[in-house]
Enzyme design. Structure first.
Site, mmCIF file in Angstrom:
data_model
loop_
_atom_site.group_PDB
_atom_site.id
_atom_site.type_symbol
_atom_site.label_atom_id
_atom_site.label_comp_id
_atom_site.label_asym_id
_atom_site.label_seq_id
_atom_site.Cartn_x
_atom_site.Cartn_y
_atom_site.Cartn_z
ATOM 1 N N GLU A 153 0.692 -1.440 0.099
ATOM 2 C CA GLU A 153 -0.278 -0.537 0.074
ATOM 3 C C GLU A 153 1.455 1.474 0.015
ATOM 4 O O GLU A 153 0.467 2.123 1.116
ATOM 5 C CB GLU A 153 -1.192 -0.052 1.466
ATOM 6 C CG GLU A 153 -1.531 -1.206 0.525
ATOM 7 C CD GLU A 153 -2.569 -1.128 2.389
ATOM 8 O OE1 GLU A 153 -4.000 -1.537 2.050
ATOM 9 O OE2 GLU A 153 -2.455 0.035 3.295
ATOM 10 N N GLU A 306 -6.641 -7.951 -0.524
ATOM 11 C CA GLU A 306 -7.300 -7.912 0.851
ATOM 12 C C GLU A 306 -8.413 -7.361 0.458
ATOM 13 O O GLU A 306 -8.715 -6.608 -0.087
ATOM 14 C CB GLU A 306 -6.802 -6.745 1.925
ATOM 15 C CG GLU A 306 -4.797 -6.816 1.938
ATOM 16 C CD GLU A 306 -4.595 -5.900 3.283
ATOM 17 O OE1 GLU A 306 -4.915 -4.869 3.428
ATOM 18 O OE2 GLU A 306 -2.773 -5.464 2.795
#
Length: 660
Positions: A153, A306
């Site tokens: 991320e 995710e």
């Protein structure tokens, strides 16, 4: 170039982030037993393991990871191995404070959380390259290795000294001269003209509004600087394992990265997606993220890196997923092109900031509802694996245009309305298509659009000349274009174009003069013939001979055009309420031959075709009957469906294969 297909090996990947360093080793065998019980086919290891792998500068402690890699392979579970570079060890910040980022006020962001690194720090990059090199050399030949996951991320901003120097170099490469930079930034305004490169800074704290072109370039620079970090690590692992695909996970619809540019550098495009269980349109939000990610993957398979098995821990109130919703949203991702459905994380943490973020194994353990639902999902993905892996979603005939540079520019200080949220505008247009049961791709405004019957532009405030020429050529060559308000206002330097909209677009849409923009207050609406408009309105004078005009009714704009239609181009100077936008886009789509995926669908049922299969997904808590002509077999239940209807219960899903 390796692909996700090389990693899946004919099966859908199912699993999630596994953080065994948080647990005693005796737990690992229990984890493996539960993974096999749940049908887990892959785990992601090492995402936040840098302090464990390198407890002191230059030290290497790989023994625990050796044992885990061997354990996973022995039990038929593949590994997505991460480089741990998103969270440096505390010793790095202590010994090398220049590796820590600084905010726009010059304050240091210390260790104790994550993402505490300066993307421009030479020291950070050197340590990141070294740990990546050693990981690749040690595990590149391990039979458990399926894929590399770089960092995590990417979302770091930095206004520090090394970022300042790197930003200056980036600007010199872009503009070559100070005269060109001054012209691009409009520094004649407010006496901002630069006479020396060392006067040029990142947009740090200022007394009043910052130069918007400077802020825009800083966002471009930050995306590029983070991409440099990714590419440095990617190139290391690719050199060791050219046959193993590489990815890094996007955050859903995040503003900080130019995802079009990043996706071109990934073997596998992956995303983290977290719809709010309480959002009545959470299913549409998920569909939008899936469509966007599939489009970034150039239509090929992509990966949910995710999602949450239950509640997250970062909303104001963190609600669990009602029974069945996790399954519905997981199969929705597969329907829209995913070949991997994974979670953060495998086992719910007992300590740390995310101890209330759900895991596939929750605090309730294997008998809890969360794990039991995960088992069902794993079993169903195993049933679908050979049928869907490496197949594509049926070619979309509609494209939604999106450009990060335009997004960066439209949401700066000094704009006309802070009520206009670009992400929400894009979502409103995608929702209209989704509710009309129309599958859509996303595309960059400079992409080849010739394959689409309909192209919609929710809002492109900033457009390059190439993008404008591309849209005009698309419409002139027979495509149908529908654009929303505040499109074509500025050029790539955020310079307002003459007339408030580029002349080529005004000619295309039939606009003689755009006199004024009239933004609306929160909750305010304007009356238009046939519907209400929200957020925005514009004082427009139409050209003679424009095919049709829907006028404003009442108020300052009474009788002036709200919606213009000239030839194959439409322009909406306001955002219609949801039902009106859905009806308008559905009518235009029908006129150009775009059909819904399936006729007669109930309002809350989503239908997607992938690889010859028809996915039906019920986003309602109520049971519904879906009319489906012909004979099919539901692959999830093994039952045959003849002419008539498919019964879908609460959050129900059917995956239908046609029978001859």
């Amino acid at each position: 170039m390796p692909s996700l297909t090389d990693a899946t090996r004919g099966r859908l990947l199912f699993g999630g982030d596994y953080n065994p360093e948080q647990w005693p080793e005796e737990t690992w065998l229990e984890d493996v037993r539960l993974m096999k019980d749940a049908g887990v086919t892959s785990v992601t290891l090492g995402v936040f393991s840098w302090a464990r792998l390198e407890p002191r500068p230059g030290a290497r402690e790989f023994g625990w990871l050796d044992r885990l890699m061997d354990l996973m392979h022995a039990n038929g579970i593949g590994v997505v191995l991460a480089t741990p570079t998103s969270s440096p060890p505390p010793w790095m910040g202590r010994l090398h404070p220049e590796t820590l980022p600084r905010d726009e006020d010059g304050r240091t962001e210390w260790w104790g959380s994550r993402q505490h690194f300066s993307h421009s720090s030479a020291t950070y990059r050197r340590y990141a390259a070294a740990i990546t090199e050693d990981l690749a050399a040690r595990y590149g030949g391990h039979p458990a290795l399926l894929m590399w996951h770089i960092n995590n991320e990417y979302c770091t901003y930095d206004w520090g000294d090394e970022a300042e120097a790197a930003f200056r170099r980036w600007l010199q490469d872009r503009y070559a001269s100070l005269d060109a930079l001054n012209e691009a930034w409009g520094t004649a305004f407010w006496s901002q003209g630069y006479g020396d490169w060392y006067e040029v800074l990142p947009p740090r704290r200022a007394h009043y509004m910052k130069n918007p072109a400077q802020v825009l370039d800083f966002r471009r620079f930050t995306s590029d600087a983070l991409l440099e970090c990714y590419l440095a690590e990617r190139d290391i692992v690719a050199r060791h394992t050219p046959h193993i695909p590489v990815t890094t996970n996007f955050m859903p619809f995040w503003r900080g990265q130019d995802a079009w540019a990043w996706a071109e550098q990934e073997d596998v495009v992956s995303v983290d997606v977290y719809p709010d269980p309480r959002d009545p349109f959470g299913g549409q939000y998920g569909a939008m993220i899936h469509d966007m990610t599939r489009s970034q993957a150039r239509g090929g398979p992509w990966m949910v890196m995710e999602q949450a098995a239950g509640p997250v821990n970062w909303r104001g109130v963190n609600h669990p997923k009602p029974a069945g919703l996790n399954r519905l949203w997981s199969l929705q991702a597969v329907a829209r092109g995913a070949d991997a459905v994974c979670y953060f994380q495998w086992r719910q943490s007992r300590q740390g900031s995310e101890k209330f973020h759900s895991g596939m194994v929750s605090h309730a353990g294997e008998h809890g509802r969360t794990f039991q639902e995960a088992k069902r999902i794993g079993a169903e993905l195993a049933l679908l694996g050979e049928k869907v892996t490496d197949t594509r979603v049926e070619a979309a005939e509609v494209a939604v245009l999106l450009d990060w540079h335009s997004w960066w520019a439209v949401e700066q200080d000094g704009r006309l309305s802070h009520e206009v949220d670009h992400q929400q505008v894009v979502r409103a247009w995608h929702r209209a298509l989704w509710e009309a049961h129309t599958t859509a791709d996303f595309a960059h405004p400079e992409h080849d659009l010739s394959a689409y019957k309909l192209v919609v532009v929710p809002q492109l405030y900033l457009m390059t000349d190439a993008a404008i020429d591309n849209l005009v050529a698309y419409a002139e060559n027979g495509g149908t274009l529908v654009a929303g308000f505040q499109t074509g206002v500025a050029d790539e330097d955020d310079r307002v174009r003459a007339g408030g909209m580029d002349a080529r677009l005004r000619e295309l849409f039939g606009i003689r003069t755009l006199h004024e923009w009239w933004p609306l207050d929160a909750g305010e609406k304007v009356d238009v013939e046939g519907f209400h408009g929200t957020l925005w309105s514009e004082e427009i004078e139409a050209m003679d001979g424009v095919d049709s005009v829907m006028p404003y009714k009442g108020g300052e704009l009474d009788g002036l055009p709200a919606v213009l239609h000239k030839g194959r181009a439409w322009y909406l100077s306001t955002l219609p309420e949801p039902h009106a936008l859905r009806t308008l886009l559905a009518d235009i789509a029908a006129e150009v031959g775009v059909r819904p995926v399936l006729d007669g669908l109930p309002a809350d049922v989503e239908a997607v075709r992938r690889g010859g299969l028809l996915f039906l997904l019920n986003h309602s808590r109520d049971g519904v009957t879906v009319p489906v002509p012909g004979r099919h077999r539901d692959l999830l239940t093994g039952t045959d469906v003849t002419d008539g209807g498919v019964e879908l219960g609460r959050y129900g899903v059917a995956v239908l294969e046609a029978l001859s």
